[in-house]
Design an enzyme around this catalytic site. Structure first.
Site, mmCIF file in Angstrom:
data_model
loop_
_atom_site.group_PDB
_atom_site.id
_atom_site.type_symbol
_atom_site.label_atom_id
_atom_site.label_comp_id
_atom_site.label_asym_id
_atom_site.label_seq_id
_atom_site.Cartn_x
_atom_site.Cartn_y
_atom_site.Cartn_z
ATOM 1 N N ASP B 25 -7.978 1.728 -3.496
ATOM 2 C CA ASP B 25 -6.619 1.462 -3.956
ATOM 3 C C ASP B 25 -5.693 1.770 -2.785
ATOM 4 O O ASP B 25 -5.469 2.931 -2.456
ATOM 5 C CB ASP B 25 -6.310 2.352 -5.168
ATOM 6 C CG ASP B 25 -4.871 2.201 -5.640
ATOM 7 O OD1 ASP B 25 -4.112 1.399 -5.050
ATOM 8 O OD2 ASP B 25 -4.499 2.890 -6.617
ATOM 9 N N LYS B 87 3.244 -0.472 2.762
ATOM 10 C CA LYS B 87 2.841 -1.590 1.911
ATOM 11 C C LYS B 87 4.019 -2.527 1.620
ATOM 12 O O LYS B 87 3.827 -3.721 1.412
ATOM 13 C CB LYS B 87 2.285 -1.018 0.605
ATOM 14 C CG LYS B 87 1.617 -2.025 -0.312
ATOM 15 C CD LYS B 87 0.954 -1.287 -1.464
ATOM 16 C CE LYS B 87 0.348 -2.209 -2.488
ATOM 17 N NZ LYS B 87 -0.303 -1.451 -3.576
ATOM 18 N N GLU B 184 -4.518 -5.057 -9.085
ATOM 19 C CA GLU B 184 -4.496 -3.674 -9.558
ATOM 20 C C GLU B 184 -4.542 -3.560 -11.087
ATOM 21 O O GLU B 184 -5.332 -2.774 -11.628
ATOM 22 C CB GLU B 184 -3.285 -2.938 -8.966
ATOM 23 C CG GLU B 184 -3.490 -2.674 -7.478
ATOM 24 C CD GLU B 184 -2.206 -2.355 -6.714
ATOM 25 O OE1 GLU B 184 -1.162 -2.172 -7.377
ATOM 26 O OE2 GLU B 184 -2.239 -2.307 -5.482
ATOM 27 N N ASP B 206 1.997 -1.627 -14.847
ATOM 28 C CA ASP B 206 1.637 -0.911 -13.622
ATOM 29 C C ASP B 206 2.868 -0.724 -12.747
ATOM 30 O O ASP B 206 3.290 -1.653 -12.058
ATOM 31 C CB ASP B 206 0.548 -1.711 -12.888
ATOM 32 C CG ASP B 206 0.075 -1.021 -11.604
ATOM 33 O OD1 ASP B 206 0.658 0.019 -11.220
ATOM 34 O OD2 ASP B 206 -0.875 -1.527 -10.978
#
Lengths: 175, 620
Positions: B25, B87, B184, B206
């Site tokens: 992850d 990210k 994800e 999420d």
């Protein structure tokens, strides 16, 4: 991969507009279970490539049969008829009138910012959609009236556009 | 479905030995690596017992790099060279980054993706991410005691093609073999669904450090079918911190902040936010390098008010996803909460109110994605036999082309199940036209300029014809990683011109090679020896798999065909004894080509078998 096979043959289903959705879903799952690239992720490249081609084809066939408009277009294509031919725009006047009324109703709901009106309209449109689907099954499977079926397919396309527009208005009102 | 089946130690899954595979992850705030051990998915800790690796990279002037906690503690001290939340920059241009003024980095505008100037030189977000992935790879190899076969890397479901490509490039740069890019929320659904043997429609909400995803999935008989996905790839916990930060500025009335003080306040803001998950109020204090101070109390009610618009910003994509799935909130059987930001009480409350049910929080929201990714990696590595589950995922954003007048023509609509391919025919509009430019777009907007530009390329060498006579077929193929390739071909004349493109936001092969070289000059690895070793391992795998297939299905081949494949194997074996990794690579390609027809026959046969069983089941 046998490209002469129809999508119906691929899933082992009878070639008809009326669809046993459970059988389609179950055959789709069984096929993807067999051909999906995830089943070949640690296999040689040749097998991975074949898996991607197959899975792509199975997805395409599934989407075609699952979707009411696409299934109609596809069945008519198997009869050599292009239902969405740009030169063929014949449409019953009553349907066109109804179209205009719905369009006005969408504009009213937008202007009035009324969720309830929109909900009711959405229900109407979906009900009309189901009616046309039932007609289409009758026209293709029983009457073999492909000209009539082409018109019904075009009507369904109109309905899809209206339903999408209602979705846009929902988005506007929610934001 | 029998899941979490416990295998006895030493009882390997015959005929293969257990292959080392991990799930990673790669998060905005923290990253994790997990693997399946004895049938159980577990997160791998570092030597100090930490499972989370802060996604922070600090560059030193001597080319040394700190990753994780060491870098995290330096962020106030050395803000320009300490990259947090990288990210957010993956696959993004300078113009895409909204809060550029409040970030301490020295951005360099580069074609495709923004870059960062550090004391160790200009770094692309791909390189920074690769540093994080390298640490996780080393952690996994140390814990598992061997080289990894591969990794499943998770990405936000709402990541576009450029962001996905950037992530895959980063993994490649870190020396990882990417088994799959996995969304994800889908990874979280695996971890949840399989644990609870669930059936029905589930929503996965999420909210991570920098991204928000909502996915609607149907779980049925071991198949996880994503019905729709939506989100915001620039909305997350960082934005909540930012709101608290702004509040602190109002409270403190500071003179203009240095980069280090800004970082300090952001860290304090995050601490305050986290404290408010357990307490109804928190005292916030800070002393800046200028000697300025603040001391104020933030209540949960104030915090909820200042972040209410962020929470409601997550509900709009949630409604869209439900509508795309053709469902209402009441048809959702369960709501899975993923991502550290779902610990925030007002987020949980808003989700509970929206779906009119208590969301599921029984798995650690920080770990659930990595755990699910590890389970999928185990499947993809071929470590499980028979009772595998199947994932059917979708693309989050429509893919299309720019047409006349700057409009977008959708070729593949959003929420189409992958892998998928679509072709669209175009023609020339001028007599004697010999070239056509193709502009590939991703997004929902009507104007091409409002969508993300993925690639531009030109198809040349079209034979001169009258306008409208040429038939140019543009084909979009999206693979199981959700990555797009586009090709164009003129068909009517028999003359073919075709081109494969990589999205312009991804890195070219040359750039990857350059970065790999850079990376290896600083490492002890001998690049050549490594390349040779990799090719030999690949070749061994291919030969073993081919032999196994031939032993199993010799009936599908005639004598000539068997002989041709044997020749390919013999040729490759000869090359493997030599020192030339390029030659081995060519030998692998040749054997792959020689076995393609065989692979097709095997697949055709498997399909026939599956469908025969299917008919018995449905009609019997």
């Amino acid at each position: 991969m046998d490209f002469t096979q129809t999508h119906f043959e691929l899933f082992g289903l009878p070639q008809s507009y009326a669809l046993n959705r459970d059988m389609l879903d179950s055959a789709y799952r069984e096929l993807q279970n067999t051909v999906h690239p995830d089943r070949f992720a640690s296999q040689p490249e040749a097998e991975q490539r074949v898996a991607m081609q197959w899975a792509t084809q199975v997805n395409e066939a599934y989407q075609t049969l699952r979707h009411p408009v696409n299934r109609g277009v596809y069945l008519l294509k198997l009869q050599g008829i292009d239902a969405l031919d740009a030169n063929n725009t014949k449409m019953a006047p009553a349907f066109l009138m109804q179209q205009m009324e719905w369009r006005e109703a969408i504009d009213d709901a937008r202007a009035g910012k009324s969720m309830d009106t929109l909900d009711a309209l959405s229900d109407d449109l979906h009900a009309a959609h189901r009616r046309i689907e039932a007609q289409l099954a009758e026209l293709i499977d029983a009457a073999h009236d492909y000209a009539g079926a082409s018109e019904a397919v075009r009507q369904l396309r109109f309905m899809d556009k209206l339903i999408a527009e209602v979705g846009d208005v929902y988005e506007e009102l929610e934001s | 479905m029998a899941l979490l089946q416990i295998s006895e130690p030493g009882m390997s899954t015959a005929p293969h030995q257990h292959r080392l595979a991990v799930g990673i992850d790669l998060g905005t705030t923290n990253s994790l690596v997990a693997t399946v051990r004895s049938g159980l998915s577990v997160v791998l800790d570092d030597e100090a017992g930490h499972s989370l690796l802060p996604s922070v990279v600090r560059y030193h002037a001597d080319c040394g790099v700190d990753v994780g906690y060491a870098a995290l503690s330096a962020q106030n001290l050395d803000p320009h060279n300490t990259i947090v939340s990288v990210k957010r920059f993956m696959g993004r241009g300078l113009a895409d980054i909204e809060d550029i003024a409040s970030l301490p980095y020295r951005f360099v505008d580069a074609p495709g993706m923004v870059q960062l100037r550090t004391v160790a030189g200009v770094k692309s977000p791909v390189e920074v991410s690769a540093e994080i992935l390298k640490v996780l790879r080393q952690r996994a190899e140390a814990a598992l005691g061997g080289e990894l076969l591969g990794a499943v890397i998770t990405v936000p479901a709402y990541f576009d093609d450029a962001q996905r490509q950037a992530t895959k490039d980063a993994a490649q740069l870190a020396g990882l073999n990417v088994l799959r890019l996995l969304n994800e929320p889908t990874a979280a659904a695996i971890a949840y669904g399989l644990d609870n043997a669930s059936e029905g429609v589930y929503a996965v909400y999420d909210l991570g450090g920098g991204t928000f995803d909502i996915s609607i999935l149907k779980l049925s008989k071991g198949v996880f079918e994503v019905l729709s996905t939506n989100g915001d790839s620039a909305l997350g916990g960082d934005d909540f911190d930012q709101r608290v930060f702004c509040w602190m500025l109002e409270q403190g009335r500071f003179s203009p902040l240095s980069a280090g003080d800004a970082r300090l306040l952001l860290t304090k803001a995050r601490d305050a936010k986290e404290a408010l998950t357990e307490h109804t109020e928190v005292r916030v204090t800070a002393v800046l390098s200028t000697g300025e101070m603040m001391d104020a109390t933030l209540t949960q009610a104030e915090f909820n008010a200042m972040t209410a618009s962020l929470v409601s910003k997550t509900l709009t994509p949630t409604r869209k996803a439900l509508r795309d799935a053709g469902l209402t909130a009441s048809e959702v059987k369960g709501v899975v909460m993923v991502g550290g930001s779902t610990r925030t009480p007002c987020v949980r409350q808003a989700v509970a109110d929206f779906f009119k049910q208590t969301p599921l929080t029984n798995l650690d929201p920080d770990k659930v994605v990595a755990l699910g990714a590890a389970m999928q990696a185990d499947v993809l590595a071929g470590n499980r036999a028979g009772d595998d589950w199947l994932l059917l995922d979708v693309i989050p954003l429509s893919l299309g082309l720019e047409t006349m007048g700057g409009l977008t023509e959708k070729v593949i609509p959003r929420n189409t199940t992958i892998p998928t391919a679509r072709a669209q025919d175009f023609t020339t509009f001028k007599d004697g036209q010999t070239a056509m430019s193709v502009h590939v777009l991703q997004g929902e907007r009507e104007l091409a300029s409002d969508c993300r530009s993925l690639a531009r390329f030109e198809l040349r060498g079209i034979p001169p014809m009258v306008a409208g006579a040429a038939r140019i077929r543009v084909t979009f193929q999206v693979d199981a990683d959700g990555l797009l390739s586009v090709s164009a071909r003129e068909q009517s004349s028999g003359v073919e011109a075709s081109v494969q493109v990589k999205p312009s936001y991804g890195l070219g092969d040359e750039e990857i090679t350059r970065m790999l070289k850079d990376a290896f000059t600083h490492a002890k690895d001998d690049m050549y020896a490594r390349a040779l070793n990799e090719q030999i391992v690949d070749a061994q795998g291919l030969i073993a798999a081919t032999r196994a297939a031939m032993a199993e299905d010799s009936a599908l081949l005639n004598e000539t065909e068997t002989a041709a494949i044997e020749t390919g194997i013999a040729a490759l074996e000869k090359l493997m004894a030599g020192p030339d990794h390029q030659a081995i690579k060519r030998g692998i390609e040749a054997l792959n080509a020689a076995t393609t027809e065989f692979a097709q026959r095997r697949m055709d046969r498997n399909v026939r078998r599956a469908m025969a069983g299917q008919k018995l089941e449905t009609f019997g």
